[in-house]
Design a protein around this motif. Structure first.
Motif, PDB file in Angstrom:
ATOM      1  N   THR A 210      -2.499   2.024  17.182  1.00 29.96           N
ATOM      2  CA  THR A 210      -2.811   1.178  18.333  1.00 29.96           C
ATOM      3  C   THR A 210      -1.489   0.650  18.889  1.00 29.96           C
ATOM      4  O   THR A 210      -0.416   0.912  18.322  1.00 29.96           O
ATOM      5  N   LYS A 211      -1.550  -0.105  19.946  1.00 28.32           N
ATOM      6  CA  LYS A 211      -0.323  -0.700  20.481  1.00 28.32           C
ATOM      7  C   LYS A 211       0.286  -1.692  19.502  1.00 28.32           C
ATOM      8  O   LYS A 211       1.487  -1.982  19.568  1.00 28.32           O
ATOM      9  N   SER A 212      -0.529  -2.194  18.579  1.00 29.10           N
ATOM     10  CA  SER A 212      -0.043  -3.166  17.589  1.00 29.10           C
ATOM     11  C   SER A 212       0.422  -2.524  16.293  1.00 29.10           C
ATOM     12  O   SER A 212       0.989  -3.196  15.424  1.00 29.10           O
ATOM     13  N   GLY A 213       0.170  -1.221  16.163  1.00 25.43           N
ATOM     14  CA  GLY A 213       0.559  -0.549  14.937  1.00 25.43           C
ATOM     15  C   GLY A 213      -0.567   0.306  14.403  1.00 25.43           C
ATOM     16  O   GLY A 213      -1.678   0.338  14.958  1.00 25.43           O
ATOM     17  N   PRO A 214      -0.357   1.028  13.295  1.00 30.34           N
ATOM     18  CA  PRO A 214      -1.377   1.937  12.764  1.00 30.34           C
ATOM     19  C   PRO A 214      -2.531   1.203  12.090  1.00 30.34           C
ATOM     20  O   PRO A 214      -2.335   0.136  11.487  1.00 30.34           O
ATOM     21  N   LEU A 215      -3.722   1.808  12.194  1.00 28.48           N
ATOM     22  CA  LEU A 215      -4.871   1.286  11.460  1.00 28.48           C
ATOM     23  C   LEU A 215      -4.711   1.617   9.980  1.00 28.48           C
ATOM     24  O   LEU A 215      -4.088   2.616   9.614  1.00 28.48           O
ATOM     25  N   PRO A 216      -5.257   0.769   9.099  1.00 27.87           N
ATOM     26  CA  PRO A 216      -5.128   1.043   7.660  1.00 27.87           C
ATOM     27  C   PRO A 216      -6.041   2.203   7.238  1.00 27.87           C
ATOM     28  O   PRO A 216      -7.251   2.169   7.457  1.00 27.87           O
ATOM     29  N   ASN A 217      -5.445   3.242   6.683  1.00 28.91           N
ATOM     30  CA  ASN A 217      -6.217   4.327   6.068  1.00 28.91           C
ATOM     31  C   ASN A 217      -5.257   5.176   5.240  1.00 28.91           C
ATOM     32  O   ASN A 217      -4.039   4.996   5.275  1.00 28.91           O
ATOM     33  N   SER A 218      -5.797   6.120   4.496  1.00 27.90           N
ATOM     34  CA  SER A 218      -4.975   6.932   3.604  1.00 27.90           C
ATOM     35  C   SER A 218      -4.237   8.011   4.389  1.00 27.90           C
ATOM     36  O   SER A 218      -4.785   8.601   5.313  1.00 27.90           O
ATOM     37  N   ASP A 219      -2.980   8.278   3.992  1.00 25.53           N
ATOM     38  CA  ASP A 219      -2.249   9.351   4.656  1.00 25.53           C
ATOM     39  C   ASP A 219      -2.449  10.676   3.926  1.00 25.53           C
ATOM     40  O   ASP A 219      -1.863  11.687   4.297  1.00 25.53           O
ATOM     41  N   GLU A 220      -3.319  10.699   2.912  1.00 25.15           N
ATOM     42  CA  GLU A 220      -3.560  11.908   2.138  1.00 25.15           C
ATOM     43  C   GLU A 220      -4.971  12.438   2.370  1.00 25.15           C
ATOM     44  O   GLU A 220      -5.865  11.714   2.813  1.00 25.15           O
ATOM     45  N   TRP A 221      -5.152  13.714   2.045  1.00 19.78           N
ATOM     46  CA  TRP A 221      -6.480  14.318   2.059  1.00 19.78           C
ATOM     47  C   TRP A 221      -7.039  14.273   0.642  1.00 19.78           C
ATOM     48  O   TRP A 221      -6.435  14.808  -0.282  1.00 19.78           O
ATOM     49  N   SER A 222      -8.163  13.620   0.453  1.00 19.90           N
ATOM     50  CA  SER A 222      -8.703  13.411  -0.890  1.00 19.90           C
ATOM     51  C   SER A 222      -9.236  14.690  -1.521  1.00 19.90           C
ATOM     52  O   SER A 222      -9.489  14.735  -2.725  1.00 19.90           O
ATOM     53  N   GLY A 223      -9.415  15.727  -0.728  1.00 21.47           N
ATOM     54  CA  GLY A 223      -9.922  16.984  -1.277  1.00 21.47           C
ATOM     55  C   GLY A 223      -8.861  17.849  -1.927  1.00 21.47           C
ATOM     56  O   GLY A 223      -9.186  18.896  -2.509  1.00 21.47           O
ATOM     57  N   ALA A 224      -7.583  17.459  -1.838  1.00 19.78           N
ATOM     58  CA  ALA A 224      -6.507  18.254  -2.421  1.00 19.78           C
ATOM     59  C   ALA A 224      -6.744  18.459  -3.915  1.00 19.78           C
ATOM     60  O   ALA A 224      -7.068  17.520  -4.632  1.00 19.78           O
ATOM     61  N   GLY A 225      -6.597  19.677  -4.351  1.00 20.67           N
ATOM     62  CA  GLY A 225      -6.778  19.973  -5.759  1.00 20.67           C
ATOM     63  C   GLY A 225      -8.180  20.394  -6.138  1.00 20.67           C
ATOM     64  O   GLY A 225      -8.404  20.931  -7.228  1.00 20.67           O
ATOM     65  N   GLN A 226      -9.164  20.176  -5.274  1.00 18.02           N
ATOM     66  CA  GLN A 226     -10.519  20.612  -5.554  1.00 18.02           C
ATOM     67  C   GLN A 226     -10.624  22.120  -5.376  1.00 18.02           C
ATOM     68  O   GLN A 226      -9.887  22.731  -4.603  1.00 18.02           O
ATOM     69  N   HIS A 227     -11.559  22.737  -6.077  1.00 18.09           N
ATOM     70  CA  HIS A 227     -11.723  24.185  -5.995  1.00 18.09           C
ATOM     71  C   HIS A 227     -12.886  24.522  -5.061  1.00 18.09           C
ATOM     72  O   HIS A 227     -13.994  24.034  -5.224  1.00 18.09           O
ATOM     73  N   PHE A 228     -12.593  25.338  -4.072  1.00 16.79           N
ATOM     74  CA  PHE A 228     -13.619  25.881  -3.194  1.00 16.79           C
ATOM     75  C   PHE A 228     -13.426  27.399  -3.198  1.00 16.79           C
ATOM     76  O   PHE A 228     -12.394  27.896  -2.749  1.00 16.79           O
ATOM     77  N   GLY A 229     -14.411  28.147  -3.696  1.00 13.85           N
ATOM     78  CA  GLY A 229     -14.278  29.599  -3.730  1.00 13.85           C
ATOM     79  C   GLY A 229     -14.583  30.230  -2.384  1.00 13.85           C
ATOM     80  O   GLY A 229     -15.145  29.603  -1.489  1.00 13.85           O
TER      81      GLY A 229
END
Length: 572
Positions: free
Chosen positions: A547-566
């Motif tokens: 926003t004009k005041s700065g970034p909203l709080p949230n994670s900069d990572e993807w939580s699915g990293a490391g999960q297995h999807f065939g």
């Protein structure tokens, strides 16, 4: 050098590049949400692929009633398809009907190609330049709907410009009748476009047809026919459930669930003895279409099954082609079935039983050059009156890389993708704020029923922009961490199957010098949709929302990293 002058009176909330099926739906969705949108389209009409690819025999390889928009129940019920697999003119008419029905043309500028886009960090908007004498406009959001099959492979053979006869590319076919009467015609390429073109041209009153084939492809019978009243009524009565199942499936293309079609039996084949295997394959063959291979659940994970299925397909070629030597040349060798594009055909193989059709094997006798009089191979010259180039596309990445896109801190998109596509969810790229991609690499895209993928992307992007508006967000950008995790995940999924092993368009092998990266996400449209929904539900994790005041709080990572999807078995 043309200096682009920004017309600040024409600022938009969003610029959409392309008025194919993705661009049209994006325009409709954003306009319904109250955004001011401008679409730029290089062609003179809507339809994208189905505007440009008007070559003889062009048709869809997914059943027409499934190859259509699902966002409007009234549209679904009102439009009538004449064939099971619609031909190009009918699909283009459908696209025009949609454009007129939803009054889309008033926000589309035709005959206009976007050549560059530059992100203005101070203003948090894009400056988009077209080929209209340096025309440039600004927009908060830049949405790329340029398609995965929109940049032709235009320089496949040396000497093309020297040919004295007529020459055409299937991907840029003229909007007029072409006369083949009494002519010697050569078709270079036997992929999907080439196969359809050859089938159509063989029925024309030409003198002789020469088909120049480098790689034989696996073919499935399309069993095309009229879309009769009973079939249409059954399909439309099931539309709601059919669409919902498709959204959570493998490649998004479902076998029609209608009374007039035989049942499609799906499952693994590894444990079947020879007799049971043959019977299952005969049943699947009778169903036909691309669904046939999707019904073999262990096709892309079991080499023995793949080998057995491949040999069954070769036996069908031998049954239909009279000359054993020609049948052998038409039999695919050296790659697993499903790793290259499977081609749905309607009478293609029987063409080679005609006395005025010759198959030229350019793997053993390669094309050296195009001459003024025809095609010269290493051992022979073929005199021709017309050459048709069915040489495919710079698949997946071509459309994005032909534009000069400059993001944050002067970063060039072409450099960002220099070693292959890097994205977050196939939708965003780090360093290029407020830019979104529809059905591009890193998503199911060109390895899926593209309309299912298009609708999912359009709706997800639209929801994201409305969330941003509600929270006074002016800039949305993927984080490097999330982009890296997703790009690695896409590669890991591809590496877990047979699909990435072949030298195909899906890894860029048809374009010299193109990085070898699998271009699509192979876990399936259903798992992909669940991942995108989870990103949304986790406050758009992996995105910086400023926003004009700065970034909203949230994670900069993807939580699915490391999960297995065939790899999803139905993606072939």
């Amino acid at each position: 050098m043309v200096i682009a002058v920004v017309d600040t009176s024409n600022d938009f909330d969003a610029v959409v590049v392309g008025a194919g099926f993705g661009g049209m739906y994006m325009l409709h969705r954003l306009r319904e949400a109250g955004y001011r949108v401008q679409v730029f389209e290089a062609g003179a009409g809507v339809g994208g692929t189905w505007y440009w690819n008007r070559y003889p025999g062009a048709r869809c390889d997914i059943h027409s009633l499934g190859y259509s928009y699902s966002f409007s129940a009234e549209l679904e019920q009102d439009w009538e398809w004449s064939e099971l697999y619609a031909a190009q003119p009918e699909i283009e008419r459908y696209a025009n009907h949609v454009a007129d029905r939803f009054d889309l043309r008033r926000d589309i500028q035709f005959d206009t190609r976007v050549i560059a886009a530059r992100y203005d960090e101070d203003a948090a908007h894009w400056v988009v330049t077209t080929d209209r004498q340096g025309q440039a406009v600004t927009a908060r959001y830049l949405i790329m709907a340029a398609g995965g099959y929109s940049v032709p492979n235009k320089n496949p053979v040396a000497g093309l410009e020297s040919f004295a006869g007529e020459s055409y590319f299937t991907s840029m076919w003229p909007d007029r009748q072409v006369d083949y009467t009494g002519k010697r015609v050569g078709v270079i390429g036997t992929g999907s476009s080439g196969t359809q073109t050859v089938t159509a041209l063989a029925a024309e009153p030409l003198d002789h047809l020469y088909v120049f084939q480098r790689t034989a492809n696996f073919l499935v019978p399309g069993w095309n026919g009229d879309a009769d009243e009973e079939y249409t009524q059954d399909f439309k009565a099931d539309y709601k459930e059919f669409r919902e199942v498709a959204r959570w499936s493998g490649n998004g293309a479902l076998y029609p669930r209608v009374r007039s079609f035989r049942k499609l039996t799906a499952g693994p084949l590894a444990d079947l003895d020879d007799a049971a295997f043959q019977q299952r394959m005969e049943d699947l063959w009778a169903c036909g279409g691309l669904y046939l291979l999707g019904a073999v659940s262990d096709l892309m994970t079991n080499e023995d099954v793949n080998t057995r299925v491949s040999e069954y397909f070769r036996s069908k070629i031998r049954e239909r082609v009279n000359d054993p030597q020609i049948a052998e040349l038409l039999s695919p060798q050296g790659f697993f079935i499903g790793t290259r594009r499977i081609i749905a055909e309607n009478g293609y193989l029987e063409v080679y039983n005609q006395p005025n059709v010759s198959l030229v094997d350019v793997k053993s006798d390669p094309i050296v050059e195009i001459t003024p009089s025809g095609v010269k191979t290493r051992d022979r010259e073929y005199d021709l009156d017309m050459i048709v180039f069915a040489t495919g596309f710079d698949s997946g990445t071509g459309a994005m890389l032909q534009m000069d896109i400059v993001g944050r801190n002067g970063a060039r998109f072409a450099e960002h993708w220099a070693n292959g596509p890097r994205t977050y969810l196939g939708v965003l790229a780090s360093g290029f704020p407020n830019m979104f991609m529809i059905a591009q690499p890193g998503s199911p895209s060109i390895r899926s029923h593209v309309l299912v993928s298009i609708e999912q992307h359009v709706e997800w992007i639209s929801d994201l922009l409305q969330s941003a508006r509600a929270n006074d967000v002016i800039e949305i950008e993927a984080t490097p961490v999330a982009e890296g995790a997703w790009t690695q995940h896409v590669a890991d999924v591809a590496a877990s199957s047979l699909l990435a092993r072949a030298d195909s368009q899906y890894v860029g092998a048809n374009i010299p010098g193109k990085p070898r990266v699998y271009l699509a996400y192979l876990a399936g449209v259903g798992p992909y949709r669940r991942i995108c929904d989870a990103v949304r539900d986790n406050a758009y994790e992996g995105l910086v929302m400023r926003t004009k005041s700065g970034p909203l709080p949230n994670s900069d990572e993807w939580s699915g990293a490391g999960q297995h999807f065939g790899v999803n078995a139905t993606l072939v």
